[in-house]
Enzyme design. Structure first.
Site, PDB file in Angstrom:
ATOM      1  CB  SER A 246     -34.209  65.023 -13.835  1.00  0.00           C
ATOM      2  OG  SER A 246     -33.305  65.713 -12.996  1.00  0.00           O
ATOM      3  CE  LYS A 247     -36.685  58.970  -7.539  1.00  0.00           C
ATOM      4  NZ  LYS A 247     -37.171  57.612  -7.615  1.00  0.00           N
TER       5      LYS A 247
END
Ligand code: GLU
Length: 492
Positions: A246-247
């Site tokens: 995920s970012k």
């Protein structure tokens, strides 16, 4: 056989994630393979989280990757009325019912179940209300949700997942789930099915994270009297610690735009992403578009999760090493004209572009790219490591400066001597530049390597690279002579 119809339905709540791009690719490949259609549908019902910027990013990312779609983009919010109508239809046909249970009542039952260590599921209190009871609650304007009436069959509900095989559960395990909130807003679970029915989707290829919805969605298809599509659930992509990428935890490297910015070749990224969850069964890793379309099948999608092999802060690899290796392959083997088109924006960005590269200097430009590409990893390298080929201000790396220049004081005189000889040559060719350099080394009684390595550093600023004599001819007499004559500057 009827036409296959696939869809890519991203929720526009951020950038195009590489996991999303992989989903889009698998759908695209299958549509191409079966001569079907790909529909782009933006699932923008979450008004708070959906943004225009994200929609733009998704579309640009897909265009960059070359994933084209045949219909859309459609927007889920344009079909609100359809979603509501379907919920009404289910109510009318008694496949759904109004549930007036309050939050407090439900919470109390949930807590009681917890205390008894039994699993909680809606107990169907409102499922069997009489018409009179319902009328009374409606007259009192009590708030209600709409629940789907799960058939109470003594059977097993199942579907045949193309990747995972039979997925099943007893009907009794599925509670009467909510399809419309008390605000009147249909839930995503229902909207998704209604849209897939309207768009006549035949195959749903999506991540395993959506599997929690699938059995309930199968019930909705049946209740809405629509054919159930073929489902294929793809493995998740995890990091080395088995967490979802995920970012928040991995930063920009999970966004497609990061790869665009860092000089990836679009198909190289696609090629990497396809392998992240699919394999042909042999060792082949490089596929052209056509080969990939030919080789792709739903049955060969991996069952187990794929690993995105990236170590945060890795000094050597800025993303999964395999992604870089695949990019290098394309960078080094694609037709040079195509590389030239892709390099252009990177040179422009660094003010290294000359319009003559598409005119009278085109031949030179292509030859230069061809000479230097073999050591490069990404398109950005042409504008950074390749700087000395396109302009006179280029950095000199510390290591070769020390080893090839500073260590040999004599080069202060020798390289300018060589410059003079180069200036005087009738012809500046591979043979003449090499012979001249070797002759000088013999006359001075030094190893040719000293001259050659010194020259490499003075002319390109680097330790390694293509053959030095090729470089000299490409960089051209005028620039070579200037850089060799000015070697003294490097000692200051
Ligand atoms: N909008 C969902 C997502 O972005 C896709 C749901 C689906 O494929 O059914 O994850």
């Amino acid at each position: 056989m009827t036409e296959t119809r696939l869809r890519f339905p991203p929720s526009p709540t951020g950038y195009l994630h590489i996991g999303g791009a992989r989903t889009a690719l698998y759908n695209w490949l299958y549509a191409k393979k079966t001569g079907g259609k790909l529909i782009l549908r933006i699932e923008d019902t979450d008004a708070e989280r959906s943004t225009e910027e994200s929609i733009k990013g998704i579309i640009e990312g897909m265009e960059w990757l070359g994933i084209d779609w045949d219909e859309g983009p459609y927007f889920q919010t344009d079909f609100d009325a359809d979603h509501v109508a379907s919920a009404q239809k289910l109510l009318k046909t008694q496949k759904a019912y109004k549930c007036f249970c309050t939050k407090e009542e439900l919470d109390a039952k949930r807590q009681a179940a917890q205390a008894n260590k039994t699993t909680y599921g809606y107990d169907g209190t409102c499922r069997n209300l009489s018409a009179e009871q319902i009328a009374r609650k409606e007259a009192a304007q009590l708030p209600f949700v709409i629940r789907f009436k799960v058939p109470r069959r003594d059977e097993i509900l199942s579907y045949d997942d193309k990747v995972l095989g039979q997925i099943k559960a007893a009907y009794s395990e599925i509670e009467d789930f909510v399809i419309v909130r008390s605000t009147g807003k249909p839930l995503y679970l229902l909207c998704n099915v209604v849209d897939d029915i309207r768009d006549r989707i035949s195959h749903v290829i999506r991540g395993q994270d959506h599997m929690t919805n699938t059995l309930r969605q199968v019930l909705l298809y049946e209740a809405l009297e629509a054919p159930v599509p073929v489902f294929a659930h793809m493995p998740l992509t995890l990091d080395l610690k088995k967490a979802k990428i995920s970012k928040r935890s991995h930063g920009e490297i999970v966004a497609v735009q990061f790869y665009q910015k860092h000089g990836f070749i679009p198909w190289a990224l696609s090629n990497f992403l396809v392998l992240l969850g699919w394999s042909s069964g042999d060792d082949t890793e490089i596929y052209s578009r056509e080969e990939m379309i030919e080789a792709f099948s739903l049955e060969r999608i991996n069952k187990s999760n794929s690993i995105f092999n990236y170590r945060k802060g890795d000094a050597k690899f800025f993303t999964d090493p395999k992604a870089i290796a695949i990019n290098e392959h394309y960078l080094r083997t694609m037709p040079i004209e195509e590389i030239a088109d892709m390099v252009k924006p990177f040179l422009k960005e660094k003010n290294l572009w000359d319009s003559a590269y598409e005119g009278e200097k085109k031949e030179w430009f292509l030859q230069t790219l061809n000479l230097i590409r073999n050591r490069f990893h990404t398109l950005t390298d042409f504008a950074t490591l390749g700087r000395a080929y396109f302009c006179d201000e280029f950095p000199v790396e510390a290591k070769p400066l020390k080893k090839n220049i500073l260590k040999h004081e004599g080069l202060k005189e020798w390289l300018p001597m060589l410059a003079k000889r180069y200036e005087a040559l009738d012809e500046f060719t591979l043979e003449t530049v090499e012979q001249t350099a070797r002759d000088l080394a013999t006359e001075l009684d030094i190893k040719p390597g000293i001259i050659i390595n010194g020259m490499r550093t003075a002319v390109t600023g680097q330790l390694a690279g293509p053959s030095m004599f090729d470089i000299l001819v490409i960089i051209g007499r005028e620039r070579v002579v200037r850089r060799l004559s000015e070697v003294e500057k490097l000692y200051q």
